[in-house]
Design an enzyme around this catalytic site. Structure first.
Site, PDB file in Angstrom:
ATOM      1  N   ARG A  39       0.828  -1.217   0.000  1.00  0.00           N
ATOM      2  CA  ARG A  39       0.000   0.000   0.000  1.00  0.00           C
ATOM      3  C   ARG A  39       0.861   1.265   0.000  1.00  0.00           C
ATOM      4  O   ARG A  39       0.560   2.232  -0.688  1.00  0.00           O
ATOM      5  CB  ARG A  39      -0.896   0.014   1.234  1.00  0.00           C
ATOM      6  CG  ARG A  39      -2.247  -0.543   0.937  1.00  0.00           C
ATOM      7  CD  ARG A  39      -3.287   0.006   1.887  1.00  0.00           C
ATOM      8  NE  ARG A  39      -4.600  -0.347   1.379  1.00  0.00           N
ATOM      9  CZ  ARG A  39      -5.533  -0.958   2.089  1.00  0.00           C
ATOM     10  NH1 ARG A  39      -5.305  -1.292   3.331  1.00  0.00           N
ATOM     11  NH2 ARG A  39      -6.704  -1.236   1.552  1.00  0.00           N
ATOM     12  N   LYS A 200     -22.077 -15.557   0.172  1.00  0.00           N
ATOM     13  CA  LYS A 200     -23.532 -15.415   0.326  1.00  0.00           C
ATOM     14  C   LYS A 200     -24.155 -14.436  -0.652  1.00  0.00           C
ATOM     15  O   LYS A 200     -23.593 -13.376  -0.921  1.00  0.00           O
ATOM     16  CB  LYS A 200     -23.835 -14.918   1.736  1.00  0.00           C
ATOM     17  CG  LYS A 200     -23.511 -15.943   2.802  1.00  0.00           C
ATOM     18  CD  LYS A 200     -23.770 -15.354   4.159  1.00  0.00           C
ATOM     19  CE  LYS A 200     -23.656 -16.428   5.234  1.00  0.00           C
ATOM     20  NZ  LYS A 200     -23.840 -15.856   6.556  1.00  0.00           N
ATOM     21  N   GLY A 357     -10.968  -8.136  -1.060  1.00  0.00           N
ATOM     22  CA  GLY A 357      -9.926  -8.832  -0.302  1.00  0.00           C
ATOM     23  C   GLY A 357      -9.716 -10.284  -0.713  1.00  0.00           C
ATOM     24  O   GLY A 357      -8.598 -10.704  -1.025  1.00  0.00           O
ATOM     25  N   GLY A 380     -14.384  -2.543   0.623  1.00  0.00           N
ATOM     26  CA  GLY A 380     -15.705  -1.926   0.727  1.00  0.00           C
ATOM     27  C   GLY A 380     -15.983  -0.932  -0.389  1.00  0.00           C
ATOM     28  O   GLY A 380     -17.070  -0.923  -0.975  1.00  0.00           O
TER      29      GLY A 380
END
Ligand code: AMP
Length: 403
Positions: A39, A200, A357, A380
């Site tokens: 990063r 899911k 991720g 996210g």
């Protein structure tokens, strides 16, 4: 939000200016040492470029989730040391991100110097997007550069609030990410395909709903495919599935049909009775899943079929693994499709953009991350973009404001 309105600092004179750069410095640290500097390595060229142009660069970031106030183990100090090494120049460290300590650090900077300020989340005002805290931050600079796409889905003081008080620009890393996502989702070369996998359906309903309206082919894998198969009457045994979302799955299939998007589900699957490394497993067709077995991966025929869909596409978006890839051998389906996408990309036949991720971990395990057109490490924010949501930290940079 008009993304064409995003401005970079390329056309302005930054020499002598105090430039606040919001970065995402959430790197893994063990025993006070940075263990993976990826990063940092990505954000530092932008910091260096500003410093080389004579700016006084003030880097700000959050780190982890402090509960209330400062916590020694969540200090950004070790990151200042890592930055110093990677940049090959001193990095001043401010013991606080606002107030006297921050002001003293900033006033000590000469043109071309770099400083890092302490963890933004040591102050409650950061996550609350408190205007007072945002103003305190803004006082330290002359201009603001948002360069943390991975934090842009949060309207925090350092991503959104601060833009109300300073002329604001998009940083190079944020622009790179946005350009990659726009290429894949907003102005893609058709036909387009998306792979959506993962555990899911319930966590990715908005992603699926947005994608069926945007892509030509939607390949569904992973645990969420089980819910779709179940909704179509397939017996999935003890597989991870959400029968309560069968109706949602059917709605998504109806919507896809109406929008001209073909949904591609597995035609064969890898089953096992145990969820563990090296468990006895078997490839079966959909009619033959035993009542006591779990579907843990897609089968070779499904891979072949999905690889041919990708081969006939010009653009691919990928989020989520096709199986329980962390447990050998149930990553084979994901790895095989990832290799096929990487090969097409390398041959210049496909634009491939992946993110999230688990997806990054799966592509790394398949050894193909570098062969994709773009791999986003933003979890996210990447998902919310796929959902078609406006990201507050991007929208704030694109808004016209008078300061
Ligand atoms: P997500 O965070 O929703 O992208 O889900 C990723 C997780 O889904 C990974 O940990 C995978 O191991 C898991 N997963 C994918 N396919 C299956 C499956 N068929 N059965 C159980 N877990 C799965």
């Amino acid at each position: 939000m008009n993304l064409d309105k995003l401005k970079t600092t390329d056309d302005i004179d930054v020499a002598g200016k105090r430039v606040i750069v919001r970065a995402d410095l959430n790197v893994p640290i063990k025993n006070g040492k940075v263990t993976d500097a990826t990063r940092l390595e990505r954000v530092l060229p932008g910091v260096k470029a500003l410093a080389d142009r004579g700016a006084k660069v003030i880097v700000i970031s959050h780190f982890g989730r402090p509960k209330s106030g400062p916590e020694a183990e969540l200090s950004l100090k070790p990151i200042a040391e890592a930055m110093q090494k990677l940049l090959g120049r001193p990095v001043a460290f401010g013991e606080d991100c606002i107030g006297d300590a921050a002001a003293a650090t900033v006033s000590g900077l000469k043109n071309g110097d770099v400083a890092l300020l302490e963890n933004l989340r040591f102050h409650k005002g950061e996550e609350k997007n408190d205007p007072k805290f945002a103003q305190e931050l803004a006082k330290l600079g002359d201009i603001f550069v948002g360069d943390a796409f991975s934090c842009a889905h949060r309207a925090h003081a350092s991503t959104e609030g601060i833009t109300n008080y300073l002329p604001s620009f998009a940083g190079p890393l944020l622009m790179e990410e946005i350009n990659a996502l726009r290429t894949a989702l907003e102005k893609p070369q058709r036909p387009t395909a998306a792979v959506v996998g993962g555990a899911k359906v319930s966590t990715k309903i908005p992603v699926l709903t947005n994608l069926v309206a945007k892509v030509d082919k939607l390949i569904i894998g992973g645990g969420m495919a089980n819910t779709f198969l179940q909704a179509m009457g397939v017996m999935v045994g003890k597989s991870l599935a959400e029968p309560e979302f069968a109706g949602t799955a059917r709605d998504i299939m109806t919507e896809a049909k109406a929008k001209g998007c073909e949904i591609i589900l597995p035609v064969d699957v890898v089953i096992a009775c145990e969820f563990k490394e090296g468990a006895a497993h078997e490839v079966v067709t959909l009619e033959n899943v035993p009542f006591d077995a779990m579907i843990l991966d897609v089968g070779p025929k499904s891979v072949e079929r999905t690889a041919s869909v990708i081969e006939n596409s010009n653009t691919l978006l990928w989020n989520g693994p096709l199986g329980a890839f962390e447990i050998s051998p149930f990553g084979e389906g994901t790895f095989a499709l990832a290799r096929a996408a990487a090969k097409l990309t390398k041959a210049g036949k496909l634009v491939s953009v992946a993110g999230g991720g688990d997806t990054v971990a799966a592509l790394n395990a398949a050894g193909v991350t570098d062969d994709f057109t773009y791999v986003s490490t933003a979890g996210g924010a990447f998902l919310e973009w796929l959902e078609g949501k406006e990201l507050p930290g991007v929208a704030a940079l694109a808004r016209e404001k008078v300061h």
